[in-house]
Design a protein around this motif. Structure first.
Motif, PDB file in Angstrom:
ATOM      1  N   THR A 228     -13.911 -40.107 -33.058  1.00  0.00           N
ATOM      2  CA  THR A 228     -12.497 -40.988 -33.287  1.00  0.00           C
ATOM      3  C   THR A 228     -12.848 -42.478 -33.446  1.00  0.00           C
ATOM      4  O   THR A 228     -13.818 -42.916 -33.238  1.00  0.00           O
ATOM      5  CB  THR A 228     -11.448 -40.821 -32.076  1.00  0.00           C
TER       6      THR A 228
ATOM      7  N   ILE B 145      -4.680 -41.182 -30.557  1.00  0.00           N
ATOM      8  CA  ILE B 145      -5.125 -40.124 -29.802  1.00  0.00           C
ATOM      9  C   ILE B 145      -3.873 -39.487 -29.012  1.00  0.00           C
ATOM     10  O   ILE B 145      -2.924 -40.154 -28.474  1.00  0.00           O
ATOM     11  CB  ILE B 145      -6.032 -40.456 -28.413  1.00  0.00           C
ATOM     12  N   ARG B 146      -3.853 -38.355 -29.447  1.00  0.00           N
ATOM     13  CA  ARG B 146      -2.329 -37.417 -28.952  1.00  0.00           C
ATOM     14  C   ARG B 146      -2.853 -36.615 -27.700  1.00  0.00           C
ATOM     15  O   ARG B 146      -3.766 -35.694 -28.099  1.00  0.00           O
ATOM     16  CB  ARG B 146      -1.815 -36.733 -30.337  1.00  0.00           C
ATOM     17  N   ASP B 147      -2.399 -36.885 -26.713  1.00  0.00           N
ATOM     18  CA  ASP B 147      -2.508 -36.040 -25.569  1.00  0.00           C
ATOM     19  C   ASP B 147      -1.103 -35.548 -25.045  1.00  0.00           C
ATOM     20  O   ASP B 147      -0.360 -36.329 -24.700  1.00  0.00           O
ATOM     21  CB  ASP B 147      -3.095 -36.945 -24.530  1.00  0.00           C
TER      22      ASP B 147
ATOM     23  N   LEU C 299       0.018 -36.039 -21.323  1.00  0.00           N
ATOM     24  CA  LEU C 299       0.166 -37.410 -21.269  1.00  0.00           C
ATOM     25  C   LEU C 299       1.695 -37.941 -21.897  1.00  0.00           C
ATOM     26  O   LEU C 299       2.470 -38.638 -21.335  1.00  0.00           O
ATOM     27  CB  LEU C 299      -0.683 -38.529 -21.879  1.00  0.00           C
TER      28      LEU C 299
END
Length: 96
Positions: free
Chosen positions: A76, A82-84, A87
């Motif tokens: 990254t 950043i896909r969580d 979250l």
């Protein structure tokens, strides 16, 4: 460009002995680091590795007493979001 990478260390003499670690490397261009650049970074981090498979970013420490294989698992950079999912759902709860 700053690149974060996740790598797995497999100790080949000890069955089931593996660790996932994170690393950081800087490159002059926006291109992902090459196998040679990653080899240098790992060597500077104390792993005397050789490139085993440049296409799949696999490195090998051929030490006969404690051979290990290091595999780069993920890259990254700071510009990639950043896909969580968990979250994001939690954040949505606070927005309501």
């Amino acid at each position: 460009m700053e690149w974060n990478f996740l790598y797995r260390i497999d100790h080949l003499n000890e069955r089931g002995e593996e660790r996932n670690l994170k690393g950081l490397i800087f490159t002059e261009s926006d291109d992902k680091p090459t196998a040679a650049q990653l080899q240098t970074a790992l060597q500077e981090g104390g792993y005397p590795v050789q490139i085993e498979d440049a296409d799949n970013l696999v490195f090998l420490d051929p030490n006969p007493d404690d051979p290990m294989r290091i595999t780069i698992v993920k890259f990254t950079n700071e510009e990639e979001p950043i896909r969580d999912g968990a979250l994001m759902k939690l954040a949505e709860q606070f927005r309501k």
